[in-house]
Design a protein around this motif. Structure first.
Motif, short mmCIF file in Angstrom:
data_model
loop_
_atom_site.label_atom_id
_atom_site.label_comp_id
_atom_site.label_asym_id
_atom_site.label_seq_id
_atom_site.Cartn_x
_atom_site.Cartn_y
_atom_site.Cartn_z
N MET A 1 0.83 -1.20 0.00
CA MET A 1 0.00 0.00 0.00
C MET A 1 0.87 1.27 0.00
N ARG A 2 1.85 1.33 0.88
CA ARG A 2 2.70 2.52 0.95
C ARG A 2 3.43 2.76 -0.37
N LYS A 3 3.91 1.69 -1.00
CA LYS A 3 4.61 1.84 -2.28
C LYS A 3 3.68 2.43 -3.32
N ASP A 4 2.44 1.99 -3.35
CA ASP A 4 1.45 2.55 -4.27
C ASP A 4 1.20 4.02 -3.97
N LEU A 5 1.12 4.35 -2.70
CA LEU A 5 0.91 5.75 -2.30
C LEU A 5 2.08 6.62 -2.76
N VAL A 6 3.30 6.14 -2.57
CA VAL A 6 4.48 6.90 -2.97
C VAL A 6 4.48 7.13 -4.48
N GLU A 7 4.17 6.12 -5.25
CA GLU A 7 4.12 6.28 -6.70
C GLU A 7 3.03 7.27 -7.11
N HIS A 8 1.87 7.17 -6.45
CA HIS A 8 0.77 8.10 -6.71
C HIS A 8 1.19 9.55 -6.39
N LEU A 9 1.85 9.74 -5.25
CA LEU A 9 2.29 11.07 -4.85
C LEU A 9 3.35 11.61 -5.82
N ASN A 10 4.26 10.76 -6.28
CA ASN A 10 5.26 11.21 -7.25
C ASN A 10 4.61 11.63 -8.57
N ARG A 11 3.58 10.94 -8.98
CA ARG A 11 2.87 11.36 -10.20
C ARG A 11 2.21 12.72 -9.98
N GLN A 12 1.59 12.91 -8.82
CA GLN A 12 0.96 14.19 -8.51
C GLN A 12 1.98 15.32 -8.41
N ALA A 13 3.20 14.98 -7.96
CA ALA A 13 4.23 15.99 -7.73
C ALA A 13 5.04 16.31 -8.98
N ALA A 14 4.76 15.65 -10.08
CA ALA A 14 5.58 15.78 -11.29
C ALA A 14 5.81 17.22 -11.72
N ASP A 15 4.82 18.07 -11.62
CA ASP A 15 4.96 19.46 -12.06
C ASP A 15 4.94 20.46 -10.91
N LEU A 16 5.13 19.97 -9.69
CA LEU A 16 5.07 20.85 -8.52
C LEU A 16 6.45 21.35 -8.11
N GLU B 1 19.29 10.57 -8.29
CA GLU B 1 17.97 10.28 -8.86
C GLU B 1 16.85 10.49 -7.84
N LEU B 2 17.13 11.24 -6.80
CA LEU B 2 16.17 11.45 -5.71
C LEU B 2 14.85 12.00 -6.24
N ARG B 3 13.76 11.45 -5.75
CA ARG B 3 12.42 11.88 -6.16
C ARG B 3 11.75 12.62 -5.00
N PRO B 4 10.66 13.32 -5.26
CA PRO B 4 9.98 14.05 -4.19
C PRO B 4 9.48 13.15 -3.06
N PHE B 5 9.03 11.95 -3.41
CA PHE B 5 8.51 11.02 -2.41
C PHE B 5 9.22 9.68 -2.58
N GLU B 6 9.54 9.06 -1.46
CA GLU B 6 10.14 7.73 -1.49
C GLU B 6 9.70 6.97 -0.23
N LEU B 7 9.89 5.69 -0.27
CA LEU B 7 9.57 4.84 0.87
C LEU B 7 10.88 4.48 1.55
#
Length: 187
Positions: A1-16, A148-154
Motif C-alpha cells: 500500500m505505501r509503495k502505491d501511495l508513494v508512486e501516486h504522490l510522485n505522479r501528482q508531484a511531477a509538475d510541482l 535520482e532522488l524523487r519528491p517522495f520515497e519509501l
C-alpha cells in the motif's frame, strides 16, 4: 500500500515546486502524519521557511545530540521564532542510556557507530514513533547516491518527502538572500 501511495504522490508531484510538494504532503486529503526532520544546519532555513508558510504547526524534530556548537542551538531558537514554528521538538538521548554508555561524553572518539546509535538513531526512532512520513531537506546534488532522488520515497516503512530534491546549494543560498533569511553563524 505505501509503495502505491508513494508512486501516486510522485505522479501528482511531477509538475510541482517545493512549496507544492510540501502542500501535497501536508494536505489532509493525503492523510499522512508527517514531521520535518531538521539539523538547523547551513541549508535548513529553506525547508523550514517553506514549511512555516504552508503550516507553521507542523512538528519539527531536532536531534539535540548534546554535541552541537552553541551557535547551532542559538540558530535553532532564532530561526524557529522568526519563522513562527510552533512545534519544534528537541529530541535528546535517554539520560540513563547516556550515563551508562557514554559517561565521559567521549564515545565518539572510540566507537563512532555506538555514539551515533546512542545520540541519533535511538532518539530518532523514539521521536518518529507516531509519524508515518518524514519531510527532509535532502537533495540530488549532495551525493551520487541521491542523484535520482524523487519528491517522495519509501524508507523504513515511512514516506520520506524531499521537497528540495532538485535544489542546489547555490539555489538555496540565493533563495535565502531573496527571502532575507539569516544564515547559520558558522557558515
Amino acid at each position: 500500500m505505501r509503495k502505491d501511495l508513494v508512486e501516486h504522490l510522485n505522479r501528482q508531484a511531477a509538475d510541482l515546486d517545493a512549496d507544492g510538494i510540501l502542500r501535497l504532503a501536508l494536505s489532509p486529503e493525503v492523510g499522512l502524519s508527517p514531521v520535518v526532520l531538521s539539523s538547523f544546519g547551513a541549508d535548513s532555513a529553506v525547508l523550514l521557511a517553506l514549511t512555516a508558510r504552508v503550516d507553521p504547526t507542523t512538528p519539527v524534530v531536532f536531534l539535540d545530540t548534546g554535541m552541537h556548537f552553541f551557535q547551532t542551538l542559538a540558530y535553532r531558537r532564532t530561526l524557529s521564532e522568526r519563522l513562527g514554528l510552533t512545534d519544534v521538538r528537541l529530541v535528546a538521548p535517554d539520560p540513563r542510556e547516556r550515563e551508562r554508555e557514554d559517561t565521559k561524553n567521549d564515545l565518539w572518539r572510540t566507537n563512532v557507530d555506538a555514539c551515533c546509535d546512542l545520540r541519533k538513531v535511538r532518539p530518532l526512532q523514539r521521536a518518529l514513533g507516531g509519524a508515518d512520513a518524514v519531510i527532509t531537506g535532502r537533495s540530488r546534488h549532495e551525493t551520487a547516491e541521491r542523484s535520482e532522488l524523487r519528491p517522495f520515497e519509501l524508507f523504513e516503512g515511512r514516506v520520506r518527502v524531499n521537497p528540495l530534491h532538485d535544489w542546489t546549494t547555490d539555489r538555496m543560498q540565493a533563495w535565502m538572500a531573496v527571502e532575507g533569511l539569516p544564515t547559520h553563524p558558522l557558515v
